[in-house]
Design an enzyme around this catalytic site. Structure first.
Site, mmCIF file in Angstrom:
data_model
loop_
_atom_site.group_PDB
_atom_site.id
_atom_site.type_symbol
_atom_site.label_atom_id
_atom_site.label_comp_id
_atom_site.label_asym_id
_atom_site.label_seq_id
_atom_site.Cartn_x
_atom_site.Cartn_y
_atom_site.Cartn_z
ATOM 1 N N HIS A 50 -7.212 -2.015 8.640
ATOM 2 C CA HIS A 50 -8.510 -2.595 8.284
ATOM 3 C C HIS A 50 -9.296 -2.807 9.574
ATOM 4 O O HIS A 50 -9.774 -3.907 9.848
ATOM 5 C CB HIS A 50 -8.330 -3.931 7.550
ATOM 6 N N TYR A 84 -19.655 15.289 18.094
ATOM 7 C CA TYR A 84 -18.726 16.395 17.800
ATOM 8 C C TYR A 84 -17.293 15.920 17.562
ATOM 9 O O TYR A 84 -16.502 16.581 16.879
ATOM 10 C CB TYR A 84 -18.781 17.462 18.905
ATOM 11 N N GLU A 136 0.823 -1.218 0.000
ATOM 12 C CA GLU A 136 0.000 0.000 0.000
ATOM 13 C C GLU A 136 0.856 1.267 0.000
ATOM 14 O O GLU A 136 0.361 2.349 0.313
ATOM 15 C CB GLU A 136 -0.911 0.006 1.235
ATOM 16 N N TYR A 166 -9.648 21.863 9.238
ATOM 17 C CA TYR A 166 -9.503 22.564 7.962
ATOM 18 C C TYR A 166 -10.755 23.353 7.628
ATOM 19 O O TYR A 166 -11.120 23.494 6.477
ATOM 20 C CB TYR A 166 -9.214 21.567 6.848
ATOM 21 N N HIS A 189 -12.650 -1.521 2.033
ATOM 22 C CA HIS A 189 -11.227 -1.767 2.293
ATOM 23 C C HIS A 189 -10.866 -1.501 3.765
ATOM 24 O O HIS A 189 -10.546 -2.440 4.481
ATOM 25 C CB HIS A 189 -10.403 -0.889 1.339
ATOM 26 N N HIS A 205 -2.444 3.201 8.257
ATOM 27 C CA HIS A 205 -3.504 2.544 7.479
ATOM 28 C C HIS A 205 -3.875 1.240 8.168
ATOM 29 O O HIS A 205 -2.998 0.497 8.584
ATOM 30 C CB HIS A 205 -3.016 2.267 6.052
HETATM 31 ZN ZN LIG Z 1 -5.249 -2.122 3.176
#
Ligand SMILES: [Zn+2]
Length: 237
Positions: free
Chosen positions: A116, A135, A95, A230, A177, A114
């Site tokens: 799962h 919130y 990945e 942001y 994913h 990252h």
């Molecule tokens: Zn993955």
């Protein structure tokens, strides 16, 4: 309510209090290993599906492909350039492209996580965004946490879908994913991953009992500002 906001807001700056504290004096490679083990102990990882990187040496250092976290040594981490060229004895995580594209397009990113994790993945399989049902959703930088379109793992197509879902955010779900997030350092990125999974779990449970009441943009705006998000106020500064 604001007491709670301030307490939680202070968390990313406080010490970690769990089994695998990330020691900032350790090498970047050891910090990554500690964070991988912490993903295990926090229950946000499935097998070795999760991967972690930190920005370093004009590129980034990332976990190798297919190696059990318990067997990793700092020298097993793979250094990658911002052109996507690896150096080291192992192949980078499959990945790596998502990590690369975050470092390229988001200069504020210092670390990427990252995973799962179960509830993020369950919502991602339904292609559901996490709306402002609570919130704390603002911890990802805006009024919601989006779910990207689906694309095959390891492809540029997936990376492009991820970048679109990360617009104005530092976390997103990845369609059918899992989830991905970044922050300015690894400790904060890991805390964010844990928080996003907690939000996914809370949203999941709330949906079982009915239709959660969503906060309005006016209600979310001051939270986004406090969380350093942001929001419009930041973009116009
Ligand atoms: Zn993955």
């Amino acid at each position: 309510m604001f007491e709670a906001v301030l307490t939680v807001f202070a968390l990313p700056f406080g010490p970690l209090n769990n089994h695998h504290p990330t020691n900032m004096t350790e090498s970047p490679g050891q910090q990554i290993i500690d964070a991988c083990l912490r993903m295990q102990s926090e229950g946000i990882n499935q097998g070795s599906a999760g991967n972690i990187s930190v920005r370093s040496n004009d590129g980034f250092l990332i976990t190798p492909s297919g190696m059990a976290y318990e067997r990793m040594a700092p020298e097993d981490m793979v250094q990658m350039s911002l052109e996507g060229k690896p150096t080291g004895k192992w192949k980078p995580s499959s990945e790596w492209r998502m990590h690369l594209d975050i470092y390229r397009s988001r200069p504020e990113a210092g670390a990427v996580v990252h995973a799962h994790s179960t509830f993020c993945t369950a919502l991602a399989c339904l292609r559901r965004d996490i709306p402002p049902f609570h919130y704390m959703v603002a911890v990802a930088g805006g009024r919601d946490i989006r779910c990207s379109d689906y694309a095959l793992f390891g492809t540029q197509e997936l990376s492009d879908a991820m970048l679109a879902a990360l617009e104005g955010r530092r976390a997103c779900l990845l369609g059918t994913h899992g989830m991905i997030c970044f922050h300015d350092n690894l400790e904060r990125a890991l805390k964010l991953a844990i928080e996003v999974e907690a939000l996914a779990k809370q949203y999941w449970h709330a949906c079982q009992a009915g239709e959660p009441v969503l906060l309005s943009d006016e209600e979310m705006a001051p939270v986004i500002e406090r969380f350093g998000g942001y929001g419009q106020a930041h973009q116009s500064e």
